[in-house]
Design a protein around this motif. Structure first.
Motif, short mmCIF file in Angstrom:
data_model
loop_
_atom_site.label_atom_id
_atom_site.label_comp_id
_atom_site.label_asym_id
_atom_site.label_seq_id
_atom_site.Cartn_x
_atom_site.Cartn_y
_atom_site.Cartn_z
N ILE A 130 -42.56 -8.87 18.64
CA ILE A 130 -43.73 -9.75 18.79
C ILE A 130 -43.85 -10.13 20.26
O ILE A 130 -42.94 -10.73 20.84
N GLU A 131 -44.96 -9.80 20.85
CA GLU A 131 -45.19 -10.13 22.25
C GLU A 131 -45.37 -11.64 22.42
O GLU A 131 -45.77 -12.33 21.48
N PRO A 132 -45.09 -12.18 23.62
CA PRO A 132 -45.28 -13.62 23.84
C PRO A 132 -46.73 -14.02 23.60
O PRO A 132 -47.65 -13.28 23.98
N GLY A 133 -46.93 -15.16 22.95
CA GLY A 133 -48.27 -15.63 22.66
C GLY A 133 -48.89 -15.00 21.42
O GLY A 133 -50.06 -15.24 21.12
N LYS A 134 -48.11 -14.21 20.67
CA LYS A 134 -48.65 -13.47 19.54
C LYS A 134 -47.98 -13.88 18.23
O LYS A 134 -46.94 -14.54 18.21
N THR A 135 -48.61 -13.45 17.13
CA THR A 135 -48.01 -13.57 15.80
C THR A 135 -48.08 -12.20 15.14
O THR A 135 -48.80 -11.31 15.59
N VAL A 136 -47.34 -12.03 14.05
CA VAL A 136 -47.36 -10.77 13.33
C VAL A 136 -47.41 -11.04 11.83
O VAL A 136 -46.74 -11.95 11.32
N MET A 137 -48.23 -10.26 11.14
CA MET A 137 -48.37 -10.34 9.69
C MET A 137 -47.55 -9.25 9.03
O MET A 137 -47.60 -8.08 9.45
N SER A 138 -46.79 -9.59 7.99
CA SER A 138 -46.02 -8.57 7.28
C SER A 138 -46.91 -7.78 6.34
O SER A 138 -48.05 -8.16 6.04
N ASP A 139 -46.38 -6.67 5.84
CA ASP A 139 -47.01 -5.96 4.74
C ASP A 139 -46.81 -6.79 3.47
O ASP A 139 -45.91 -7.64 3.41
N PRO A 140 -47.63 -6.56 2.43
CA PRO A 140 -47.35 -7.21 1.14
C PRO A 140 -45.91 -6.90 0.70
O PRO A 140 -45.45 -5.76 0.82
N ILE A 141 -45.22 -7.91 0.22
CA ILE A 141 -43.79 -7.78 -0.06
C ILE A 141 -43.51 -7.18 -1.43
O ILE A 141 -42.46 -6.59 -1.67
N GLY A 142 -44.46 -7.31 -2.36
CA GLY A 142 -44.24 -6.80 -3.70
C GLY A 142 -43.44 -7.75 -4.56
O GLY A 142 -42.61 -7.32 -5.36
N MET A 143 -43.69 -9.05 -4.40
CA MET A 143 -42.97 -10.07 -5.16
C MET A 143 -43.95 -11.07 -5.74
O MET A 143 -44.71 -11.70 -5.02
N GLU A 144 -43.95 -11.20 -7.04
CA GLU A 144 -44.78 -12.22 -7.69
C GLU A 144 -44.17 -13.60 -7.47
O GLU A 144 -42.94 -13.76 -7.49
N VAL A 145 -45.01 -14.59 -7.24
CA VAL A 145 -44.54 -15.92 -6.87
C VAL A 145 -45.15 -16.96 -7.79
O VAL A 145 -46.36 -16.92 -8.09
N GLU A 146 -44.34 -17.91 -8.24
CA GLU A 146 -44.82 -19.04 -9.02
C GLU A 146 -44.91 -20.27 -8.11
O GLU A 146 -44.12 -20.41 -7.17
N ALA A 147 -45.85 -21.14 -8.41
CA ALA A 147 -46.01 -22.35 -7.62
C ALA A 147 -44.74 -23.19 -7.67
O ALA A 147 -44.16 -23.42 -8.73
N LEU A 148 -44.29 -23.63 -6.50
CA LEU A 148 -43.18 -24.58 -6.32
C LEU A 148 -41.81 -24.00 -6.65
O LEU A 148 -40.83 -24.74 -6.67
N GLU A 149 -41.71 -22.69 -6.87
CA GLU A 149 -40.38 -22.12 -7.06
C GLU A 149 -39.70 -21.92 -5.70
O GLU A 149 -40.35 -21.87 -4.66
N ARG A 150 -38.40 -21.79 -5.70
CA ARG A 150 -37.65 -21.64 -4.46
C ARG A 150 -37.68 -20.18 -3.99
O ARG A 150 -37.22 -19.29 -4.70
N ILE A 151 -38.23 -19.98 -2.80
CA ILE A 151 -38.26 -18.66 -2.17
C ILE A 151 -37.43 -18.74 -0.89
O ILE A 151 -37.52 -19.72 -0.14
N VAL A 152 -36.63 -17.71 -0.64
CA VAL A 152 -35.73 -17.72 0.51
C VAL A 152 -36.01 -16.51 1.39
O VAL A 152 -36.03 -15.36 0.91
N PHE A 153 -36.23 -16.76 2.67
CA PHE A 153 -36.45 -15.69 3.65
C PHE A 153 -35.26 -15.65 4.61
O PHE A 153 -34.82 -16.70 5.11
N SER A 154 -34.75 -14.46 4.86
CA SER A 154 -33.63 -14.28 5.78
C SER A 154 -34.06 -13.36 6.92
O SER A 154 -34.56 -12.25 6.67
#
Length: 432
Positions: A130-154
Motif C-alpha cells: 500500500i503506497e503512502p496516502g492510499k488504501t486497499v480493498m480486498s477481494d471478497p473473502i468467501g465467508m458468510e457473516v452474521e450480525a454481531l458475531e465475533r470475526i477475527v482478522f490476523s
C-alpha cells in the motif's frame, strides 16, 4: 427525552484496488451493488514506538515481523465479506505479507475456529503493498457473516515498524512476533493505551469491513469521545433485537476530536484531523450510508481553556462553529444523506485532570454559554439538519449544566448506564 425528526463501487477480483485518500470509497456503483459497511473505525496517525514509550515500556527489539490479531463485531450480516486496509498516514510504502479471516471462539480474542480460517487476497495475491496516502480493498473473502458475531482478522507485517495508520476504537488487538495468521490460537501482547484519559484500542491498518447485503444501508455515528464508546454497538444490538436487520452502524468517533481544528497537546496525534477535514472520508464516502449522526464540538470549546493546550488549541466562536456544522450538513445533503445532530454534552464538574496535579480546565458559566448557544441553534428551525436528539435529560439540575452522577464517569463522558440510557431513548424511527 425530547427529540425532533424533520420529515444519502464495486471492487472485486483482478488487480488490487488501491485508492488515494481523495478517492477513498468514491464510486457511483459502490453502494448500489450490495456491498454495505458493517464495521469501521477512523484511521489516525500513530507510531508503535511512540505508543510503547508513552506506556513507559522498555521495548528495545526492532518492531518487525509482527502478527496483529484483531477481534471485532460486524453490525449487520451478509452472504460475503471484504475489508479495507489503510496506509493513509504512512510516509513510505507498507507491505502486508499475509492476512486471514476467521470466526472467533472462546473468551480470548486470540482464539479462532481453525476450520473457518480463510486467506484474504488482494487482486488474487496474498501479499499487497500500500503506497503512502492510499488504501486497499480486498477481494471478497468467501465467508458468510452474521450480525454481531465475533470475526477475527490476523495480519502479518514484516516491516511493521513502518506502520503509521491505526484505528483507536472498535476492536481488540493482540500482537506477537512471527507469522501466526494460520494459527488457531496465539499468545499476544494486548495493544491498548490506558490512563485517566480513558482507553484506546489500537487497531493496525484495518479501517472498514463490508458485507454483501443487497437492499441494506448503513448509518454513521461520528464525533468525539462522548460517543467514542459502546453506543454504536448498542444501537446495532437494539436494531437487531427489534427485527431491523438491514441497517449497519458505523463507529467513526475519535476521542479528543474537534469540529474545526486538528488535535494538539500531549495526545494530539490520536485526536485525529478536524471533523471538517475527515467528514468526507469517514462518513460521506462510506458504503451504503443513508444517515449520519453527529456529536462533536465540546472540545472546540474546552481545549482552548485547558492549561496544557494554552497557545496551541485554537479559539473559535459560536458563529464559526455553526457555519462549520452547516458546511457538514450541506455536504451530506448534496449526496442525499440525512443528518441528525445530538446536542452538546453538559460538562460541569469535568476537570480533564489526566496526568495528576491541578485541574487542566475549570468550568465556568461564561465558557458554558457557548455550548448552550450551539444547543439552542441545533434545536431551532435555523438548523438545516434533518433532526436533533436532545441529551439534556441526562442532567440532574434545572439549568442542564451538570450530568447526573450515575450517567457519567468524570463529568462529561458517559458511564455504561449513561450509554445504555441514551440508546434506550433513541427512537427506532431514525433508522427506518
Amino acid at each position: 427525552m425530547e427529540t425532533n425528526q424533520k420529515t444519502k463501487g464495486t471492487y472485486g477480483s483482478g488487480d488490487a484496488q488501491i485508492m488515494s485518500e481523495a478517492e477513498h470509497f468514491e464510486n457511483p456503483k459502490y453502494s448500489e451493488d450490495g456491498w454495505i459497511g458493517a464495521w469501521s473505525t477512523t484511521p489516525v496517525k500513530f507510531n508503535l514506538k511512540e505508543f510503547l514509550n508513552f506506556k513507559g515500556e522498555k521495548f528495545q527489539p526492532s518492531l518487525t515481523h509482527l502478527t496483529f490479531r484483531t477481534e471485532l463485531r460486524p453490525t449487520i450480516g451478509g452472504s460475503d465479506m471484504r475489508i479495507v486496509l489503510s496506509n493513509v498516514f504512512g510516509s513510505a510504502p507498507l507491505t502486508v505479507d499475509a492476512v486471514t479471516a476467521a470466526k472467533g471462539i472462546g473468551k480470548s480474542a486470540c482464539k479462532v475456529s481453525h476450520d473457518t480460517i480463510k486467506k484474504v487476497t488482494f487482486g488474487g495475491s496474498e501479499t499487497v503493498t500500500i503506497e503512502p496516502g492510499k488504501t486497499v480493498m480486498s477481494d471478497p473473502i468467501g465467508m458468510e457473516v452474521e450480525a454481531l458475531e465475533r470475526i477475527v482478522f490476523s495480519s502479518f507485517v514484516k516491516k511493521s515498524g513502518m506502520m503509521r495508520t491505526f484505528g483507536m476504537i472498535g476492536g481488540h488487538t493482540y500482537a506477537q512476533f512471527g507469522n501466526h495468521t494460520m494459527a488457531s490460537n496465539m499468545v499476544g501482547c494486548p495493544m491498548k493505551l490506558n490512563g485517566d484519559f480513558g482507553e484506546y484500542a489500537i487497531i493496525p491498518m484495518l479501517c472498514l469491513v463490508e458485507v454483501y447485503a443487497p437492499g441494506a444501508s448503513s448509518a454513521v455515528m461520528i464525533g468525539d469521545s462522548t460517543i467514542a464508546n459502546d453506543i454504536p454497538l448498542m444501537v446495532a444490538r437494539k436494531l437487531q433485537e427489534a427485527g431491523i436487520s438491514n441497517v449497519g452502524i458505523l463507529q467513526q468517533a475519535v476521542k479528543g476530536n474537534r469540529l474545526m481544528d486538528k488535535g494538539v497537546g500531549k495526545l494530539g496525534m490520536v485526536y485525529g484531523e478536524s471533523m471538517l477535514e475527515r467528514f468526507d472520508r469517514d462518513a460521506l464516502n462510506l458504503p451504503g450510508v443513508k444517515k449520519i449522526f453527529i456529536k462533536v464540538g465540546d472540545n472546540d470549546i474546552i481545549h482552548p481553556q485547558c492549561k496544557s493546550m494554552k497557545g496551541q488549541a485554537k479559539y473559535v466562536t459560536v458563529d464559526e462553529m455553526i457555519d462549520a456544522y452547516k458546511e457538514l450538513i450541506k455536504r451530506a445533503h448534496e449526496k442525499s444523506i440525512k443528518v441528525y445532530m445530538f446536542t452538546r454534552t453538559a460538562w460541569r464538574g469535568y476537570t480533564r485532570n489526566f496526568f495528576g496535579g491541578s485541574p487542566d480546565v475549570t468550568w465556568t458559566t461564561e465558557i458554558d454559554e457557548m455550548r448552550k448557544q450551539i444547543n439552542r441553534w441545533i434545536r431551532s428551525d435555523e438548523s438545516p439538519a434533518d433532526g436533533w436528539i436532545d441529551l439534556d435529560y441526562l442532567c440532574g439540575d434545572d439549568l442542564a449544566e451538570e450530568m447526573r452522577k450515575e450517567y457519567t464517569t468524570d463529568g462529561i463522558h458517559l458511564s455504561r448506564k449513561g450509554q445504555e440510557t441514551v440508546v434506550e431513548n433513541l427512537s427506532l424511527e431514525y433508522f427506518q
